[in-house]
Scaffold this motif. Sequence first.
Motif, PDB file in Angstrom:
ATOM      1  N   PHE A  98      21.189   0.713 -30.675  1.00 37.68           N
ATOM      2  CA  PHE A  98      20.312  -0.160 -31.443  1.00 37.68           C
ATOM      3  C   PHE A  98      19.766  -1.250 -30.531  1.00 37.68           C
ATOM      4  O   PHE A  98      20.502  -1.827 -29.720  1.00 37.68           O
ATOM      5  CB  PHE A  98      21.077  -0.779 -32.613  1.00 37.68           C
ATOM      6  CG  PHE A  98      21.426   0.222 -33.686  1.00 37.68           C
ATOM      7  CD1 PHE A  98      20.512   0.535 -34.669  1.00 37.68           C
ATOM      8  CD2 PHE A  98      22.654   0.862 -33.692  1.00 37.68           C
ATOM      9  CE1 PHE A  98      20.811   1.470 -35.645  1.00 37.68           C
ATOM     10  CE2 PHE A  98      22.973   1.796 -34.667  1.00 37.68           C
ATOM     11  CZ  PHE A  98      22.053   2.101 -35.648  1.00 37.68           C
ATOM     12  N   THR A  99      18.478  -1.513 -30.657  1.00 33.38           N
ATOM     13  CA  THR A  99      17.844  -2.523 -29.811  1.00 33.38           C
ATOM     14  C   THR A  99      17.546  -3.812 -30.566  1.00 33.38           C
ATOM     15  O   THR A  99      17.735  -4.902 -30.025  1.00 33.38           O
ATOM     16  CB  THR A  99      16.541  -1.987 -29.211  1.00 33.38           C
ATOM     17  OG1 THR A  99      15.672  -1.553 -30.274  1.00 33.38           O
ATOM     18  CG2 THR A  99      16.822  -0.814 -28.280  1.00 33.38           C
ATOM     19  N   ALA A 100      17.099  -3.699 -31.814  1.00 31.45           N
ATOM     20  CA  ALA A 100      16.755  -4.901 -32.576  1.00 31.45           C
ATOM     21  C   ALA A 100      16.313  -4.507 -33.975  1.00 31.45           C
ATOM     22  O   ALA A 100      16.034  -3.333 -34.256  1.00 31.45           O
ATOM     23  CB  ALA A 100      15.633  -5.678 -31.894  1.00 31.45           C
ATOM     24  N   PHE A 149      10.716  -8.358 -33.323  1.00 26.68           N
ATOM     25  CA  PHE A 149       9.777  -8.239 -32.206  1.00 26.68           C
ATOM     26  C   PHE A 149       8.616  -9.180 -32.481  1.00 26.68           C
ATOM     27  O   PHE A 149       7.995  -9.133 -33.545  1.00 26.68           O
ATOM     28  CB  PHE A 149       9.267  -6.804 -32.067  1.00 26.68           C
ATOM     29  CG  PHE A 149      10.271  -5.853 -31.473  1.00 26.68           C
ATOM     30  CD1 PHE A 149      10.316  -5.613 -30.108  1.00 26.68           C
ATOM     31  CD2 PHE A 149      11.181  -5.191 -32.289  1.00 26.68           C
ATOM     32  CE1 PHE A 149      11.237  -4.737 -29.559  1.00 26.68           C
ATOM     33  CE2 PHE A 149      12.109  -4.315 -31.753  1.00 26.68           C
ATOM     34  CZ  PHE A 149      12.140  -4.091 -30.390  1.00 26.68           C
ATOM     35  N   LEU A 150       8.328 -10.054 -31.530  1.00 25.62           N
ATOM     36  CA  LEU A 150       7.274 -11.041 -31.706  1.00 25.62           C
ATOM     37  C   LEU A 150       6.167 -10.847 -30.678  1.00 25.62           C
ATOM     38  O   LEU A 150       6.432 -10.439 -29.538  1.00 25.62           O
ATOM     39  CB  LEU A 150       7.835 -12.461 -31.552  1.00 25.62           C
ATOM     40  CG  LEU A 150       8.897 -12.916 -32.558  1.00 25.62           C
ATOM     41  CD1 LEU A 150       9.342 -14.336 -32.214  1.00 25.62           C
ATOM     42  CD2 LEU A 150       8.365 -12.857 -33.981  1.00 25.62           C
ATOM     43  N   ASN A 204      11.285  -8.674 -27.696  1.00 25.58           N
ATOM     44  CA  ASN A 204      12.467  -8.439 -28.519  1.00 25.58           C
ATOM     45  C   ASN A 204      13.346  -9.691 -28.436  1.00 25.58           C
ATOM     46  O   ASN A 204      13.983  -9.940 -27.415  1.00 25.58           O
ATOM     47  CB  ASN A 204      13.215  -7.203 -28.012  1.00 25.58           C
ATOM     48  CG  ASN A 204      14.519  -6.952 -28.745  1.00 25.58           C
ATOM     49  OD1 ASN A 204      14.919  -7.702 -29.632  1.00 25.58           O
ATOM     50  ND2 ASN A 204      15.200  -5.877 -28.369  1.00 25.58           N
ATOM     51  N   ILE A 205      13.379 -10.486 -29.500  1.00 26.83           N
ATOM     52  CA  ILE A 205      14.107 -11.746 -29.419  1.00 26.83           C
ATOM     53  C   ILE A 205      15.620 -11.524 -29.303  1.00 26.83           C
ATOM     54  O   ILE A 205      16.342 -12.373 -28.774  1.00 26.83           O
ATOM     55  CB  ILE A 205      13.795 -12.669 -30.615  1.00 26.83           C
ATOM     56  CG1 ILE A 205      14.191 -12.026 -31.940  1.00 26.83           C
ATOM     57  CG2 ILE A 205      12.333 -13.063 -30.612  1.00 26.83           C
ATOM     58  CD1 ILE A 205      14.013 -12.957 -33.144  1.00 26.83           C
ATOM     59  N   GLU A 206      16.112 -10.382 -29.759  1.00 25.07           N
ATOM     60  CA  GLU A 206      17.544 -10.102 -29.613  1.00 25.07           C
ATOM     61  C   GLU A 206      17.901  -9.845 -28.145  1.00 25.07           C
ATOM     62  O   GLU A 206      19.007 -10.175 -27.705  1.00 25.07           O
ATOM     63  CB  GLU A 206      17.940  -8.919 -30.497  1.00 25.07           C
ATOM     64  CG  GLU A 206      17.806  -9.229 -31.983  1.00 25.07           C
ATOM     65  CD  GLU A 206      18.290  -8.089 -32.860  1.00 25.07           C
ATOM     66  OE1 GLU A 206      19.357  -7.519 -32.574  1.00 25.07           O
ATOM     67  OE2 GLU A 206      17.587  -7.756 -33.840  1.00 25.07           O
ATOM     68  N   TYR A 266      13.652 -17.647 -31.728  1.00 23.18           N
ATOM     69  CA  TYR A 266      12.680 -17.472 -32.803  1.00 23.18           C
ATOM     70  C   TYR A 266      11.305 -17.890 -32.299  1.00 23.18           C
ATOM     71  O   TYR A 266      11.173 -18.460 -31.207  1.00 23.18           O
ATOM     72  CB  TYR A 266      13.068 -18.294 -34.035  1.00 23.18           C
ATOM     73  CG  TYR A 266      13.330 -19.753 -33.746  1.00 23.18           C
ATOM     74  CD1 TYR A 266      12.334 -20.720 -33.906  1.00 23.18           C
ATOM     75  CD2 TYR A 266      14.585 -20.174 -33.299  1.00 23.18           C
ATOM     76  CE1 TYR A 266      12.570 -22.057 -33.633  1.00 23.18           C
ATOM     77  CE2 TYR A 266      14.837 -21.514 -33.019  1.00 23.18           C
ATOM     78  CZ  TYR A 266      13.828 -22.447 -33.189  1.00 23.18           C
ATOM     79  OH  TYR A 266      14.073 -23.765 -32.912  1.00 23.18           O
ATOM     80  N   GLY A 267      10.293 -17.581 -33.090  1.00 27.40           N
ATOM     81  CA  GLY A 267       8.932 -17.912 -32.691  1.00 27.40           C
ATOM     82  C   GLY A 267       8.324 -19.003 -33.551  1.00 27.40           C
ATOM     83  O   GLY A 267       8.596 -19.073 -34.741  1.00 27.40           O
TER      84      GLY A 267
END
Length: 415
Positions: free
Chosen positions: A318-320, A325-326, A334-336, A354-355
Amino acid sequence: MTHASKIFLKDGEDEFTYGDLAKFVSGASAYFPVIKTASIKDFFYRLVLALANNKDVLLADEDFKQDNPELKKAGFLSDEDRELAPGECFKDVDLLISAVEKSTSNIVLFSSGTSGQRKIVSHQMQSFLRSVRKSATSSKDLWGFAYNPAHMAGLQVFFQAFLNANTLVNLFGKGKEEIFSLVDKNSITHISATPTFYRMLFPENNTHRSLRRITCGGEKSGASLHAKLLRIFPNARINNIYAATEFGTLLVSDGEYFAISPECSGKIKIEDSELLVSGKLLGKITGGEGVNPPCADGWYKTGDMVEFADKERRLFKFTARKKNFLNVGGYKVNIEEVEDAIRQMPQIEDALVYGRKNSVTGNVLCADIKLLPGSELSQRDVRIFLEANLQNFKIPRKINFVGAMERTNSGKIKR
């Protein structure tokens, strides 16, 4: 009376046996259709009472309000107790355990609300029994209970322990030092918790050798976290689980890579890097906002993004979450991944990326960082570290050091 003297639950200085629980269920004249209480003992007693009598229940957090309109959405018009017809007297604990296992009750849950949207999902017992292991070996386990009991992950641990007549030791909401004390004092062998819970235990110079199994769930975890845990719990094996309120536990792995096993054939698939789950495994989603219904072809979009490590062997990680994704200056971030990079710094306990909306770049990346007790870092220290590990557009432009991270009722970081 089989198991009557065995400890069912330890909560602080209080101990309750399986015999105590059976006596309560046998003597009850009413049950609670909505279970919400600050007492973990009362919560489990009321849950077992309802299930043994095949009564539907809604499990709610302690702050759940009686006039909450979601009660009506879920088919529960009141949270007042209801009369029970005279039922079976469970003089044998094994009969009580069997009655719960065979229960025809519906259990109604609320999702964790990590992103602010809570779903209402109704499950029958088979949703929980899929992941329960019953054996002579499992009967010797002793569980540290670290989840909110009103959520899917907490119920999975409860049923695994209860159906094997294991002892539960309440760790939920406890501080670091008390958790380690309870682990050692009770020789706890198993803990299942979120990565957020485990990160709260660092740093720790002592080793705790009773633990044999550590399970990570609810959030993505990786090799770095596992390595730190094994230094503290050197005799433990680590599992990752993939589960959700909508369908229960589905996948288990001893590392960050999961496999689409023959047992999962026809139950999960991957399309456009997103994991899809067969609609046949879903509970009944009766309300709440942000509900993703099964697709027209019967598949549920989980919103969890994956990448294959080996397509032939059907191994993936799992990536996120898809929503994590922003767009940052035309790049997809990918912020994670950024959070994982920040957590590699030994002074950092946790991070939230976060964005903030920006008319030019789409989003400006921000990071809230919680340091480990006694640690010191500057924003410049963090940026220098990240420059060696990430592309420039992935480095947060605003860094805040915070004293605490806001969490959901299930113990995960709230986004």
